[in-house]
Design a protein around this motif. Structure first.
Motif, PDB file in Angstrom:
ATOM      1  N   HIS A   1      39.860  39.594 -55.067  1.00  0.00           N
ATOM      2  CA  HIS A   1      38.808  39.244 -54.223  1.00  0.00           C
ATOM      3  C   HIS A   1      38.456  37.925 -53.717  1.00  0.00           C
ATOM      4  N   GLU A   2      38.832  36.785 -54.432  1.00  0.00           N
ATOM      5  CA  GLU A   2      38.784  35.450 -54.161  1.00  0.00           C
ATOM      6  C   GLU A   2      40.047  34.754 -54.701  1.00  0.00           C
ATOM      7  N   PRO A   3      41.207  35.052 -53.938  1.00  0.00           N
ATOM      8  CA  PRO A   3      42.554  34.652 -54.032  1.00  0.00           C
ATOM      9  C   PRO A   3      42.735  33.191 -54.376  1.00  0.00           C
ATOM     10  N   LEU A   4      41.856  32.254 -53.890  1.00  0.00           N
ATOM     11  CA  LEU A   4      42.042  30.592 -54.300  1.00  0.00           C
ATOM     12  C   LEU A   4      40.785  30.072 -54.913  1.00  0.00           C
ATOM     13  N   GLN A   5      40.922  29.836 -56.147  1.00  0.00           N
ATOM     14  CA  GLN A   5      39.471  29.396 -56.790  1.00  0.00           C
ATOM     15  C   GLN A   5      39.895  28.131 -57.591  1.00  0.00           C
ATOM     16  N   LEU A   6      38.803  27.365 -57.761  1.00  0.00           N
ATOM     17  CA  LEU A   6      38.712  26.186 -58.723  1.00  0.00           C
ATOM     18  C   LEU A   6      37.622  26.712 -59.909  1.00  0.00           C
TER      19      LEU A   6
ATOM     20  N   PHE B   1      40.521  52.536 -61.271  1.00  0.00           N
ATOM     21  CA  PHE B   1      39.909  51.190 -61.875  1.00  0.00           C
ATOM     22  C   PHE B   1      39.986  50.307 -60.518  1.00  0.00           C
ATOM     23  N   GLY B   2      41.361  50.289 -59.968  1.00  0.00           N
ATOM     24  CA  GLY B   2      41.729  49.534 -59.083  1.00  0.00           C
ATOM     25  C   GLY B   2      40.712  49.578 -57.758  1.00  0.00           C
ATOM     26  N   ALA B   3      40.686  51.059 -57.562  1.00  0.00           N
ATOM     27  CA  ALA B   3      40.044  51.417 -56.388  1.00  0.00           C
ATOM     28  C   ALA B   3      38.512  50.926 -56.518  1.00  0.00           C
ATOM     29  N   VAL B   4      37.778  51.459 -57.522  1.00  0.00           N
ATOM     30  CA  VAL B   4      36.211  51.129 -57.526  1.00  0.00           C
ATOM     31  C   VAL B   4      35.958  49.657 -57.812  1.00  0.00           C
TER      32      VAL B   4
ATOM     33  N   PHE C   1      33.754  44.799 -55.664  1.00  0.00           N
ATOM     34  CA  PHE C   1      33.692  43.303 -55.645  1.00  0.00           C
ATOM     35  C   PHE C   1      34.517  42.748 -54.315  1.00  0.00           C
ATOM     36  N   GLY C   2      34.979  43.707 -53.762  1.00  0.00           N
ATOM     37  CA  GLY C   2      35.942  43.106 -52.606  1.00  0.00           C
ATOM     38  C   GLY C   2      37.407  42.912 -53.094  1.00  0.00           C
ATOM     39  N   GLY C   3      38.223  42.626 -51.998  1.00  0.00           N
ATOM     40  CA  GLY C   3      39.592  42.612 -52.299  1.00  0.00           C
ATOM     41  C   GLY C   3      40.230  43.752 -51.471  1.00  0.00           C
ATOM     42  N   GLU C   4      41.489  43.811 -51.790  1.00  0.00           N
ATOM     43  CA  GLU C   4      42.183  44.624 -51.127  1.00  0.00           C
ATOM     44  C   GLU C   4      42.443  46.250 -51.918  1.00  0.00           C
ATOM     45  N   VAL C   5      41.925  47.100 -51.250  1.00  0.00           N
ATOM     46  CA  VAL C   5      41.740  48.430 -52.041  1.00  0.00           C
ATOM     47  C   VAL C   5      43.338  48.957 -52.015  1.00  0.00           C
TER      48      VAL C   5
END
Length: 270
Positions: A40-45, A143-146, A151-155
């Protein structure tokens, strides 16, 4: 017993996670992670511990982040986790650079010492709700679908067996430690997810979320109760969780958790 706030702060600061296939840049000052595209947030600090001016460090972090984003046009911003131990001038500097708040979390903890059945309080009942630990392909897919829907991200594509098998392998690896991932079902439909990880004698409760149309039915409380029970069985005497202030944090407070701090995630344009 009163919470050991120093221990809670240390446990919270030490809590990070990324999968084996993530790209990581780690120094004594920061931890920068490029997750797979589906995240859902692919690049994080994830961490910033510095003793020099934050502006200069952020320039270095952004240079490293742009290198990680090269060839991935969808990566247009850096999600900066502002943790409890972050430099005091980090948020003002992020805002000066155009960052906006994406998420606000309460850091909550509960003393589990002396609990025999798990839980910081009576969590009531949840008719029609069942929970399952992820241990096969159907629960891994659920789990992945829900998770992506909440939270967002690729279903996940239901036909993408390879991704489901990778997810199942991760879940089973967690189960082998005594922790794991949970799916909640409301009258047979997958509507909620949550995770449990171990941190020494701490039960780390992560990723708890429920589909919007299934909220108010006890689904989150059922997921919470299962994780607390498992945590106590594993010998945890402290439960730690980071809950969204609008949704899960109020439930957690009613369940006996104490707010010990607040964290934000800000999105900083690259």
């Amino acid at each position: 017993m009163p919470l050991d706030l120093a221990r809670v702060a240390a446990e919270s600061a030490a809590w990070t996670w990324y999968p084996d296939d993530a790209r990581v840049v780690e120094t004594d000052e920061h931890l920068l992670v490029a997750y797979p595209d589906w995240f859902h947030e692919p690049l994080q600090l994830l961490r910033l511990h510095i003793s020099r001016p934050v502006a200069g460090v952020l320039e270095e972090v952004l240079d490293a982040a742009r290198d990680l984003a090269a060839g991935r046009p969808a990566l247009t911003h850096l999600a900066v986790q502002v943790r409890m131990d972050a430099p005091a001038d980090l948020v003002p500097e992020l805002r000066r650079r155009g960052a906006e708040v994406a998420e606000t979390l309460d850091v909550l903890a509960a003393d589990l010492s002396g609990c025999s059945s798990g839980g910081a309080a009576d969590l009531g009942e949840w008719p029609g709700v069942t929970v399952s630990w992820v241990d096969d392909l159907p629960t891994a897919r659920d789990f992945g679908a829900v998770e992506a829907s909440v939270f967002g991200g690729e279903v996940p594509d239901p036909a993408d067996t390879a991704r489901a098998e990778r997810s199942l392998a991760e879940a089973r690896a967690e189960l082998a430690t005594g922790a794991g991932q949970l799916v909640a079902y409301l009258e047979g439909r997958a509507v909620g997810v949550a995770g449990l990880a171990r941190g020494s004698a701490t039960a780390r409760l992560w990723g708890g979320g429920v589909l919007e149309d299934a909220r108010g039915r006890g689904v989150y409380r059922a997921l919470l109760a299962s994780r607390l029970e498992r945590g106590v069985l594993l010998g945890a005497d402290l439960a730690l969780v980071k809950g969204r202030v609008e949704t899960s944090a109020p439930i957690l407070r009613r369940a006996g958790f104490e707010v010990v701090g607040r964290e934000e995630t800000l999105r900083l344009p690259l």
